[in-house]
Design a protein around this motif. Structure first.
Motif: not given
Lengths: 151, 710
Positions: A86, A89-90, A92, B188, B192, B196, B611
Motif C-alpha cells: 500500500q 502504491w501511494l 507511485h 499527488k 488515491t 488503496l 505526472d
C-alpha cells in the motif's frame, strides 16, 4: 449457518454453501472493498487471501472455505495504508479509477510474501489481474519498491 | 448570477457520502467564496468539481486550476462533486457535466480559472476591508493574504466568512502561464488513499437501508423485444422478491441479494422477439461494409486539390483495405445504478460520465419532473465512453418504480455488460495512394465504411447526413499531411443492428491505424525511410512534426538495434493534442510477438499535471494494445458472441511494454490527454511488425493473425 474467519473475526452467515465467497463477503458480511469484475476468475478484482494464498473469491463456493483464514483488502493492514504494498502504491500513485486495485494489491502482497525479490518475469507470471486503465507499469515499479522497502 | 446558497451548503455536507475525505470535526461555518470554492476556518479549501472522475485524474486537475488562481495552499485542498440538481437549480452555474472527448480539463479551463481568480479577489478584498487598507496593497500566497505596507497577514480561513458576503467579481483576469504555481506541477492525486484500502465507495458498493438487489436480462438480439417470462418458475427461489419487465426489451429479477437475483434469472424462462435481426452476423456486416467501400455516395471530411487528376498522372498507385472490429468498453466495474422512487421523487446513485444526463434519464424513466430527481455521483470504476450512455440508469429507475419505495441496486453481470454495449464501430477503410516518379506522395485517398456513432446516438447532429465525428483525427485542422497536394477522405455510413458508441479515443483510433499503416506501406514501396517519408509530407504541420521528431530522437530512430528487434512509428493529432510513438518489437520464428518498448510523445499545449499525463499516456497504451492484440466482438445470430474476459481478452501485465513518455507542451492551446495517444499504439506496433516480418497486417486483432515471417 457457516462460520467464516475474515480478517481475524468470525462471521456467522446464513447462506447457501454454493454461494461464491465474493458475494458472501460483499452482500452477507457487507464488506465491499473486494470487487466484482467477471464472476469467472478471469479478472482478479475479487482477489483475497485464503490461508495466505491469493484466491479469486468469485469462484470459491463459500461452503468449501471451512475454517481457513480469509484476509480481504480491509484486513491487509490496520490503517489501510501501512502494508509495504500500500505504501509503494501511494508513493507511485498507482491507481487511476481504482476499481481493480484491491485485487492488484492483494495479488502483489501474496507474491511478495512468497517471493520477496520478484523479477520482472515473476511479476508477469503472478500479476494476471486485469486493469482497464492500464496501470501495469506503475504496478510493476511499485512491487519492486515494496520489495526493496520490506527487505 | 444568483446562487441558491442553502441548497449549495446542504449538498456540500450531504455530498460527503461520495467523497474520499472527512470534514474536519471542528469545522464551523464553511464559507462559499464564489461558486467554486468552499473554505473552512482551518483553511481547508474544497473545490467543486462538475466533471466525473473515472481514473483520468480530472478531479485533481480541475482542483489544481481553481486552487492556483486562488493562490490556495495545495496541501489543504480537497474536492467534491457538484450535484446535478444543484447545478440545475442554479441555471447551470457550474457548466457542462459531460465528461468525455478528453474535454474534462480543456473545456473547463476558462471558467474554473476565473472562478478561482474571483475567489482570490474576494478574499483579498475582505482582508483589506478588515485592515482598512486598499485591496491593491495586498497580495495572496498559499492561502494567506498579506498587506505589503504593514506586513499584516490573515489566513483564508479567517477572512472566508467575510469574503463570502462580497459580490463575485466578473471582470477578473487569470494568471499568465509563467505565474502558475500549482498548474503544471505533478501534485499527488486527491483520490488515491481510499483506493488503496478498499474504502472507496463505488456505485456498485452502495448500501442503503432496506435496499433490494436486481439483475437484468435484455433481449440478446439487438433491437429485439421481451415477449413474456414465467415468473412462477423462480419465485420460490431463495431471496427472490419480484420478477419485473423493464421497458419493452428486458426483464429483471429483484431479490434480497444480487447473487440470488443472478441465480434466479439464469433459471427464468423468457421468450424474446428477435424483431427480424436474428440473422445478422459478422459476415453479413462485413459484406455491407465492403459495399460501402465502393459506394458512390459518401460524406466528405477532407478534400483538397484534384484527387482524380493526381491518380491519373501518378507514376505509382497503391491500394489496400484495412479493417477493425466492434469493441466493448469492458469497464472493470460492470454497469450498475441504485435507484429509489418514492411518490413523485427519484434518487439515484450512479457512476456516470454525465450527471445531468443521468438526471434527465431518471426523470424520464420515473415520469417525474427534472427538479424532483436527486443524483449522487460516485467515482467510476472505468468509463471509457460507455458511461456517457444512460441505459442502465433508466433500467434501475424502471425497476425501482415497481418495488414499493424500497431502493434497488441494479447490477449487470459481466455477460450482460459484454453483450449489451455501445460498441466501438466496426470499420473498413480502402486506402489509395499516388506517388510521382521520385516517390513523393501526390494523392492520398481514404474511404471509410462504418456504422456512425452520431447517427445512432445523436442523429440531430448529422450535418446533411454527414457524421463529422467519423473523421476524427483526419479533419483539416488535425490531419498531419496537409502538404500532400491532393487528398480525399470520405465516409460511407453503413448501419447495422449493433449499437455503436463513443469508445475511449473514438474514431481517431481506427482512422490512425488506417492512415499510419498505409503511409508506412507507401514509404516502403518508395524505398524510403518511414520517418523521412513522413517528414516530407509535414511541411504544413510543424506541431505534428515537432512531436514526431521528439519521439524519433528519444527512440534513437535510425540507430542500430539489438538483433531481432525492429522499430515502427506513427503520429497523429486528436482531441486537440499532437502525439507520436515509436514501438520496438521482436517476432519469434513461431510468430510470437513481444512489444519491448514504446516511446510516446504528447504535445497538449499546456500541461496541468505532468505526472498524471504520464499515467494517462502509459495507460492509454494498455487500452490501445488490448484492441490491437486481443479484443474483438463478433456477431452471430444477431447477438454478440463473446461473453466475458475469457473470450474477450484484454492486455495484462505480461503484455505491457515499458512506456517512456515525452511531454512537450508547446503552449498557446489546451489539448486533451486521456485519449489521443491510444491511436498511435496499434499502428506503431503494426509498422514495427512489418519491419520485423515483412508482413502487413491489415485486420485486427492480432490474435487471429499468423505473424511468422513472410
Amino acid at each position: 449457518m457457516i462460520a467464516l474467519n475474515i480478517n481475524g473475526q468470525v462471521h456467522q452467515v446464513d447462506v447457501d454453501p454454493e454461494t461464491p465467497l465474493l458475494w458472501v463477503i460483499r452482500e452477507w458480511v457487507g464488506m465491499t472493498g473486494t470487487k466484482f469484475g467477471c464472476g469467472i476468475a478471469q479478472c482478479g478484482a475479487c482477489s483475497v487471501h485464503i490461508d495466505g494464498a491469493v484466491t479469486r473469491s468469485c469462484s470459491v463456493p463459500v461452503g468449501t472455505v471451512g475454517a481457513s483464514k480469509i484476509v480481504t483488502i480491509e484486513g491487509l493492514s490496520a490503517d489501510g495504508l501501512s502494508h509495504p504494498v500500500q505504501r509503494a502504491w501511494l508513493a507511485h500513485e498507482v491507481p487511476q479509477c481504482g476499481y481493480c486495485q484491491s485485487g492488484q494489491i492483494m495479488a502483489a502482497a501474496a507474491l511478495l510474501a512468497q517471493n520477496p525479490k520478484p523479477s520482472d518475469a515473476d511479476i508477469d507470471d503472478a500479476m494476471s489481474n486485469i486493469c482497464r486503465c492500464g496501470t501495469y507499469n506503475r504496478i510493476r515499479t511499485a512491487i519492486h519498491t515494496a520489495s526493496a522497502s520490506a527487505s | 448570477m444568483t446562487i441558491d446558497r442553502r441548497s449549495f451548503i446542504a449538498t456540500s455536507l450531504a455530498g460527503a457520502f461520495s467523497l474520499s475525505w472527512k470534514l474536519p470535526a471542528s469545522a464551523a461555518g464553511p464559507a462559499e467564496v464564489g461558486i467554486w470554492a468552499v473554505i473552512y476556518p482551518d483553511d481547508t479549501v474544497v473545490v467543486r468539481i462538475a466533471r466525473s472522475e473515472m481514473g483520468q485524474g480530472t478531479f485533481t486537475g480541475l482542483a489544481q486550476l481553481v486552487a492556483d488562481e486562488m493562490d490556495a495552499d495545495w496541501s489543504k485542498v480537497r474536492a467534491e462533486y457538484v450535484a446535478p440538481e444543484v447545478n440545475l437549480a442554479n441555471k447551470r452555474a457550474w457548466g457542462d457535466m459531460s465528461t468525455g472527448g478528453s474535454r474534462g480539463i480543456r473545456a473547463s479551463v476558462d471558467y474554473v480559472r476565473k472562478g478561482g481568480a474571483a475567489a482570490k479577489a474576494m478574499l483579498i478584498q475582505a482582508a483589506a476591508a478588515q485592515w482598512g487598507v486598499p485591496a491593491d496593497q495586498c497580495t495572496a500566497s498559499a492561502s494567506v493574504v498579506t498587506h505589503a505596507g504593514s506586513g499584516k497577514t490573515l489566513r483564508y480561513g479567517e477572512v472566508a466568512a467575510a469574503a463570502a458576503k462580497l459580490p463575485v467579481p466578473s471582470d477578473v483576469t487569470v494568471k499568465k502561464p509563467a505565474e502558475w504555481t500549482i498548474i503544471g506541477k505533478g501534485v499527488k492525486r486527491l483520490d488515491t488513499v481510499e483506493k488503496l484500502s478498499g474504502k472507496q465507495i463505488f456505485a456498485i458498493d452502495v448500501q442503503l437501508p432496506d435496499m433490494l438487489n436486481a439483475t437484468i436480462a435484455q433481449c440478446p438480439v439487438f433491437g429485439g423485444k421481451l415477449v413474456s417470462f414465467d415468473a412462477k418458475a423462480v419465485q420460490a427461489m431463495p431471496g427472490v422478491r419480484q420478477v419485473v419487465a423493464v421497458g419493452d426489451n428486458a426483464v429483471a429479477v429483484v431479490a434480497d441479494k444480487f447473487y440470488q437475483a443472478k441465480t434466479a434469472l439464469a433459471k427464468l424462462p423468457i421468450v424474446w422477439d428477435e424483431a427480424g435481426n436474428g440473422k445478422v452476423s459478422s459476415e453479413t456486416i462485413a459484406a455491407l461494409l465492403r459495399e460501402g467501400l465502393e459506394a458512390k455516395q459518401a460524406g466528405v471530411g477532407l478534400a483538397q486539390g484534384d484527387i482524380d487528376a493526381a491518380f491519373t498522372l501518378a507514376a505509382t498507385k497503391m491500394e489496400a483495405v484495412y479493417g477493425t472490429p466492434f469493441l466493448n468498453h469492458a469497464t472493470l466495474e460492470p454497469m450498475n445504478c441504485t435507484a429509489k422512487v418514492v411518490g413523485n421523487t427519484v434518487e439515484i446513485w450512479v457512476p456516470s460520465q454525465n450527471g445531468e444526463a443521468s438526471m434527465a434519464a431518471a426523470a424520464e424513466a420515473g415520469g417525474v419532473k427534472l427538479s424532483d430527481v436527486k443524483v449522487n455521483k460516485l467515482h467510476l470504476g472505468g468509463g471509457f465512453g460507455r458511461r456517457g450512455q444512460q441505459d442502465y440508469v433508466r433500467q434501475a429507475v424502471l425497476v425501482a418504480k415497481q418495488t414499493g419505495g424500497r431502493p434497488v441496486k441494479l447490477i449487470w453481470t459481466r455477460e450482460e455488460d459484454m453483450q449489451h454495449g455501445f460498441y466501438r464501430p466496426i470499420g473498413q477503410a480502402k486506402m489509395s495512394g499516388a506517388m510521382d516518379a521520385s516517390g513523393n506522395v501526390v494523392g492520398l485517398r481514404m474511404r471509410i465504411a462504418a456504422p456512425s456513432i452520431v447517427a445512432n446516438l445523436i442523429p440531430s447532429a448529422l450535418v446533411n447526413g454527414v457524421d463529422k465525428i467519423a473523421f476524427q483525427g483526419m479533419n483539416p485542422d488535425e490531419f498531419g499531411y496537409m502538404a500532400v497536394p491532393n487528398i480525399l477522405i470520405d465516409h460511407a455510413i453503413r448501419t447495422t443492428s449493433v449499437p455503436v458508441g463513443f469508445w475511449r479515443g473514438v474514431n481517431v483510433n481506427q482512422n490512425t491505424i488506417f492512415m499510419e499503416c498505409f503511409v508506412d506501406e507507401m514509404a516502403h514501396a518508395a524505398k524510403k525511410d518511414p520517418l523521412e517519408f513522413r517528414r516530407a509530407m509535414m511541411g504544413k504541420n510543424p506541431k505534428h512534426l515537432a512531436i514526431l521528431n521528439a519521439v524519433a530522437e528519444k527512440a534513437g530512430w535510425g540507430s542500430k538495434l539489438p538483433d531481432g528487434v525492429y522499430r515502427g512509428l506513427a503520429q497523429n493529432c486528436g482531441f486537440g493534442s499532437y502525439v507520436a510513438a515509436v514501438a520496438e518489437v521482436s517476432v519469434s520464428d513461431k510468430g510470437a510477438l513481444k512489444i519491448l518498448r514504446i516511446v510516446a510523445g504528447t504535445d497538449p499545449g499546456y500541461a496541468v499535471n505532468p505526472d498524471q499525463i504520464d499515467a494517462q499516456v502509459d495507460g492509454s497504451f494498455a487500452y490501445g494494445l488490448s484492441a490491437l492484440l486481443y479484443s474483438e466482438n463478433t456477431i452471430k445470430d444477431g447477438r454478440v458472441v463473446e461473453s466475458n474476459f475469457d473470450t474477450y481478452q484484454v492486455a495484462r501485465m505480461a503484455d505491457m511494454p515499458r512506456v517512456e513518455t515525452i511531454l512537450k507542451p508547446s503552449g498557446g492551446f489546451w489539448g486533451g490527454v486521456g485519449e489521443p495517444t491510444i491511436a498511435v499504439a496499434a499502428p506503431a506496433v503494426l509498422n514495427a511488425i512489418f519491419a520485423a516480418t515483412g508482413k502487413r497486417i491489415r485486420q485486427l486483432p492480432l490474435k487471429d493473425q499468423d505473424l511468422r515471417r513472410a
